[in-house]
Design a protein around this motif. Structure first.
Motif: not given
Ligand SMILES: NC(=O)c1ccc[n+]([C@@H]2O[C@H](COP(=O)([O-])OP(=O)(O)OC[C@H]3O[C@@H](n4cnc5c(N)ncnc54)[C@H](OP(=O)(O)O)[C@@H]3O)[C@@H](O)[C@H]2O)c1
Length: 244
Positions: A31, A33-34, A38-39, A62, A91-93, A126, A128-129
Motif C-alpha cells: 500500500f 500512493r505510487a 493514500d492513507l 518522511t 515501526i517507530s524510532i 529502531a 536511524q537507518f
Molecule cells: N529512516 C530511518 O532512519 C528510520 C529509522 C527508524 C524508523 N523509521 C521509520 O520507518 C518507516 C519507513 O521509513 P523509510 O525510511 O522506509 O521511509 P521512506 O523511504 O520515505 O518510505 C515511506 C513510504 O511511505 C509511503 N507513503 C508516504 N505517505 C503515504 C500515504 N499518505 N499513503 C500511503 N503511503 C504513503 C511512501 O510511498 P508513496 O510516496 O508512494 O506514497 C513510501 O513507500 C517510517 O515510519 C520511519 O519513521 C525510519
C-alpha cells in the motif's frame, strides 16, 4: 502462509520487508500512493484491508516531516478495526518520547493511536537507518564544507536488518512494545562523516559547529541511542562498502 499488507511497501524499509515476506511464501499486498492508495485520505484502504490481513505499518510522509502521519494512522487504525485485522505492527524510532523534534512528536502520537485502538499491536522502535545517514551526508557533501555538530552520536542500523525483524514480528502474535533495536556501534557524527568521505572518496572539509538548544541537548544526552540493544550486524563502514 499469511495475508500481510505492508503500508509504505515501496520505501527504504518497505521494499526489503516485502521481499523477505514474499520469499517466506506470504501473500503480500503493498500500500502506497505510487501503488494507488493514500492513507491520509483513506483512498483504497478498505479494498486493501479486505479479508483482514496482518498489517505492517511502514508508511510515513518522511519528505514532509510526517505532516499527514497522524491522520493517516487514524484512518488505518479505524479501517483495520472494521476489517478485523488481527495484528498491526508499527515501526517507530528510538527516543521519540525524549527528543523534541516535530517528526518524532507525530510518531509518538501515532504510537498512542495504535496502542489505544481496537487492533492488537506490536511496536518496534529502531535507531536511524544507514540509508538515512547516507542521504544526509550526501546532501551535506554537495558543499565543499561539511558542518557537523560536536558531541552528537548515532547508532545506525541497516534497513534490511530491521525489515527482517519486522517480518518475524508480523509472523508472530501481537506483543505490545518490544525491545528497542540499534545498530552494532555508536559513532560520533564527525566520525560517521569522516568514514563517509573515505568510503565515497570525497575530499571535503569537515567543520565542527557549536550548537545548543533542547534538540541538540537531547541528542548529546544520547536519547536517540540504544547501546544496550546493539543487535544490528552490518556496520556503517561495511554499509558504505556494500552500497558504493
Ligand atoms: N529512516 C530511518 O532512519 C528510520 C529509522 C527508524 C524508523 N523509521 C521509520 O520507518 C518507516 C519507513 O521509513 P523509510 O525510511 O522506509 O521511509 P521512506 O523511504 O520515505 O518510505 C515511506 C513510504 O511511505 C509511503 N507513503 C508516504 N505517505 C503515504 C500515504 N499518505 N499513503 C500511503 N503511503 C504513503 C511512501 O510511498 P508513496 O510516496 O508512494 O506514497 C513510501 O513507500 C517510517 O515510519 C520511519 O519513521 C525510519
Amino acid at each position: 502462509m499469511a495475508s500481510i499488507l505492508v503500508t509504505g511497501g515501496t520505501g527504504t524499509l518497505g521494499r526489503p520487508l516485502v521481499e523477505i515476506l514474499r520469499l517466506a511464501g506470504h501473500d503480500v499486498r503493498v500500500f502506497s500512493r505510487a501503488a494507488g492508495g493514500d492513507l491520509s485520505t483513506g483512498a483504497g484502504l478498505d479494498a486493501a484491508l479486505a479479508g483482514g490481513p496482518v498489517v505492517v505499518h511502514c508508511a510515513s510522509d518522511t519528505k514532509h516531516a510526517g505532516k499527514s502521519d497522524v491522520y493517516a494512522a487514524r484512518n488505518l487504525v479505524r479501517a483495520s478495526g472494521l476489517a478485523g485485522v488481527p495484528h498491526l505492527v508499527y515501526i517507530s524510532i528510538v527516543g521519540i518520547d525524549r527528543i523534541p523534534f516535530g517528526y518524532y512528536t507525530r510518531k509518538l502520537a501515532v504510537e498512542r493511536l495504535i496502542e489505544g485502538g481496537p487492533v492488537p499491536w506490536t511496536i518496534l522502535r529502531a535507531t536511524q537507518f544507514h540509508e538515512l545517514i547516507d542521504g544526509i551526508a550526501g546532501t551535506l557533501s554537495r558543499s565543499p564544507v561539511m558542518p557537523v555538530v560536536k558531541g552528537v552520536g548515532f547508532q545506525p542500523i541497516a534497513a534490511a536488518e530491521v525489515a527482517a525483524m519486522l517480518a518475524e514480528l508480523a509472523e508472530g502474535e501481537p506483543m505490545g512494545r518490544v525491545r528497542d533495536v540499534g545498530g552494532p556501534e555508536v559513532r560520533s557524527l564527525g566520525d560517521l562523516v569522516d568514514a563517509y568521505k573515505k568510503g565515497r572518496r570525497k575530499r571535503r572539509l569537515v567543520v565542527t559547529l557549536p550548537a545548543w538548544g533542547r534538540l541538540v541537548g537531547s541528542l548529546r544526552a544520547g536519547a536517540n541511542l540504544a547501546p544496550q540493544d546493539a543487535v544490528g550486524r552490518q556496520t556503517w563502514t561495511e554499509y558504505l562498502h556494500s552500497a558504493r
